[in-house]
Design a protein around this motif. Structure first.
Motif, PDB file in Angstrom:
ATOM      1  N   THR A 173      -2.070   4.320   0.654  1.00 12.03           N
ATOM      2  CA  THR A 173      -2.514   3.448   1.733  1.00 12.03           C
ATOM      3  C   THR A 173      -2.050   4.027   3.067  1.00 12.03           C
ATOM      4  OG1 THR A 173      -0.507   2.081   1.721  1.00 12.03           O
ATOM      5  CG2 THR A 173      -2.268   1.459   0.202  1.00 12.03           C
ATOM      6  N   ASP A 174      -2.535   3.449   4.152  1.00  7.81           N
ATOM      7  CA  ASP A 174      -2.031   3.839   5.472  1.00  7.81           C
ATOM      8  C   ASP A 174      -2.159   2.668   6.428  1.00  7.81           C
ATOM      9  OD1 ASP A 174      -4.571   3.869   6.938  1.00  7.81           O
ATOM     10  OD2 ASP A 174      -5.047   5.667   5.798  1.00  7.81           O
TER      11      ASP A 174
ATOM     12  N   ARG B 156       6.061   0.178  -2.431  1.00  8.71           N
ATOM     13  CA  ARG B 156       6.013   1.533  -1.886  1.00  8.71           C
ATOM     14  C   ARG B 156       7.164   2.371  -2.442  1.00  8.71           C
ATOM     15  NH1 ARG B 156       4.646  -0.240   4.412  1.00  8.71           N
ATOM     16  NH2 ARG B 156       2.403  -0.575   4.058  1.00  8.71           N
ATOM     17  N   VAL B 157       6.832   3.590  -2.910  1.00  6.81           N
ATOM     18  CA  VAL B 157       7.863   4.470  -3.447  1.00  6.81           C
ATOM     19  C   VAL B 157       8.144   5.647  -2.513  1.00  6.81           C
ATOM     20  CG1 VAL B 157       7.376   3.832  -5.835  1.00  6.81           C
ATOM     21  CG2 VAL B 157       6.203   5.812  -4.817  1.00  6.81           C
TER      22      VAL B 157
ATOM     23  N   PRO C 246      10.040  -1.527  -0.714  1.00  5.84           N
ATOM     24  CA  PRO C 246       9.296  -2.479   0.106  1.00  5.84           C
ATOM     25  C   PRO C 246       7.937  -2.801  -0.511  1.00  5.84           C
ATOM     26  CG  PRO C 246       9.239  -0.300   1.096  1.00  5.84           C
ATOM     27  CD  PRO C 246      10.178  -0.209  -0.067  1.00  5.84           C
ATOM     28  N   ALA C 247       7.421  -3.963  -0.151  1.00  4.57           N
ATOM     29  CA  ALA C 247       6.121  -4.380  -0.664  1.00  4.57           C
ATOM     30  C   ALA C 247       5.015  -3.488  -0.114  1.00  4.57           C
ATOM     31  CB  ALA C 247       5.853  -5.836  -0.287  1.00  4.57           C
ATOM     32  N   GLY C 248       3.979  -3.302  -0.910  1.00 11.01           N
ATOM     33  CA  GLY C 248       2.854  -2.489  -0.492  1.00 11.01           C
ATOM     34  C   GLY C 248       1.952  -3.220   0.487  1.00 11.01           C
ATOM     35  N   GLY C 249       1.049  -2.478   1.072  1.00  7.44           N
ATOM     36  CA  GLY C 249       0.123  -3.074   2.024  1.00  7.44           C
ATOM     37  C   GLY C 249      -0.630  -2.005   2.782  1.00  7.44           C
ATOM     38  N   GLY C 250      -1.364  -2.415   3.807  1.00  5.69           N
ATOM     39  CA  GLY C 250      -2.143  -1.464   4.580  1.00  5.69           C
ATOM     40  C   GLY C 250      -3.529  -1.277   3.995  1.00  5.69           C
ATOM     41  N   THR C 251      -4.226  -0.283   4.480  1.00  8.91           N
ATOM     42  CA  THR C 251      -5.583   0.008   4.028  1.00  8.91           C
ATOM     43  C   THR C 251      -5.541   0.953   2.837  1.00  8.91           C
ATOM     44  OG1 THR C 251      -6.413  -0.233   6.290  1.00  8.91           O
ATOM     45  CG2 THR C 251      -7.831   0.898   4.710  1.00  8.91           C
TER      46      THR C 251
ATOM     47  N   TYR D   9       1.339   5.832   2.705  1.00  6.05           N
ATOM     48  CA  TYR D   9       2.305   5.351   1.731  1.00  6.05           C
ATOM     49  C   TYR D   9       1.785   5.592   0.309  1.00  6.05           C
ATOM     50  CZ  TYR D   9       3.748   2.834   5.920  1.00  6.05           C
ATOM     51  OH  TYR D   9       4.130   2.514   7.206  1.00  6.05           O
ATOM     52  N   ILE D  10       2.688   5.998  -0.575  1.00  6.52           N
ATOM     53  CA  ILE D  10       2.378   6.115  -1.990  1.00  6.52           C
ATOM     54  C   ILE D  10       2.946   4.872  -2.653  1.00  6.52           C
ATOM     55  CG2 ILE D  10       2.747   7.412  -4.107  1.00  6.52           C
ATOM     56  CD1 ILE D  10       2.942   9.087  -0.704  1.00  6.52           C
TER      57      ILE D  10
END
Length: 281
Positions: free
Chosen positions: A95-96, A34-35, A134-139, A102-103
């Motif tokens: 994602t959210d 995540r940026v 942080p690592a990405g994730g979510g929908t 999150y971008i």
């Protein structure tokens, strides 16, 4: 007057300076990181983030990300890069988690010096991450491959010049995943038009030879099989010329058969005349 002009220039510079928020981070690892994020209200927002490297240990590369996120699944993302390569990151997405959006950037390698710029325009501006991303994730709501220009999987111009419509990974100069509607299509090719079929020394395969080939292979000579087309696709220019060649060969067969029929008719007429002559005697 001079003071007013100087004041105006200073204000303009100030607006330029505060038009972007900058930050520096480390990817920490490969993969989705995540940026930036938009806090609350389901992550509704739109804006622009730029990810780049300045040089030093890394080749200077820049990618600009435009996004929009609505209440639920409605989201869109677009990327733009003037760099000639994309070796450090492959794709971007939004994602959210139902509260925030999150971008995210998919890093192809670990980068310890990632520079981020957030344009201070838009609505409900995002916040940049700093330190280790942080690592990405979510929908996942929308994603796009990093390219010279890309709008999700709708339209993309890759760094190698390939253009894709309806596909994120075009394997040709123009790849379209879907129907194409045009008022005219013209194909230029270096394949010889098969007028040589009508040359006096051209040997046309006999119908018996064609029959034997078809019985064995289940398709016409020189024409790709159904399995070949399923595997490699259909070259329209080549296929049209091959079909023209078969039409020309068929025309030669028809001309020959017509001559044979004329010959048969001539013989029958002669035989009929002989029979009449015999009956009259």
């Amino acid at each position: 007057m001079k003071q007013f002009f100087l004041f105006s220039i200073l204000c303009l510079w100030a607006n330029i300076i505060i038009a972007q928020t900058s930050g520096t981070a480390s990817s920490g690892a490969m993969g989705w990181r995540r940026v930036a994020y938009v806090a609350g209200s389901g992550g509704r927002s739109f804006g622009r983030v730029t990810v780049f490297t300045e040089g030093g240990d890394y080749q200077p590369i820049v990618t600009t990300i435009d996004w929009a996120h609505d209440w639920s699944s409605g989201a869109g993302i677009r990327v733009n890069s003037d760099s000639q390569t994309t070796q450090y990151w492959r794709a971007v997405r939004i994602t959210d988690d139902g509260t925030n959006s999150y971008i995210e950037v998919n890093f192809a390698t670990t980068i310890n010096d990632v520079h981020l710029l957030l344009d201070n325009y838009g609505w409900r501006l995002a916040t940049l991450y700093t330190g280790t991303l942080p690592a990405g994730g979510g929908t996942v709501r929308a994603s796009a491959n990093v390219a010279r220009f890309g709008i999700e999987d709708k339209f993309i111009i890759r760094h190698n010049g390939n253009v894709g419509i309806g596909t994120a990974s075009p394997q040709a100069k123009l790849a379209v995943n879907g129907a194409v509607l045009a008022t005219e299509v013209k194909v230029k090719t270096d394949i010889a038009v098969p007028d040589y079929v009508f040359a006096p020394d051209y040997e046309v395969a006999t119908l018996a030879e064609v029959e034997a080939y078809v019985k064995e292979h289940r398709h016409l000579p020189e024409i790709p099989s159904a399995a070949d087309v399923e595997k490699d696709g259909l070259d329209l220019a080549k296929m049209n010329l091959l079909l023209l060649k078969k039409v020309e060969e068929l025309t030669l067969h028809l001309i020959e058969k017509d001559k044979q029929l004329d010959d048969v008719h001539t013989r029958l007429n002669r035989l009929e005349e002989q029979n009449k002559s015999t009956d009259n005697q």
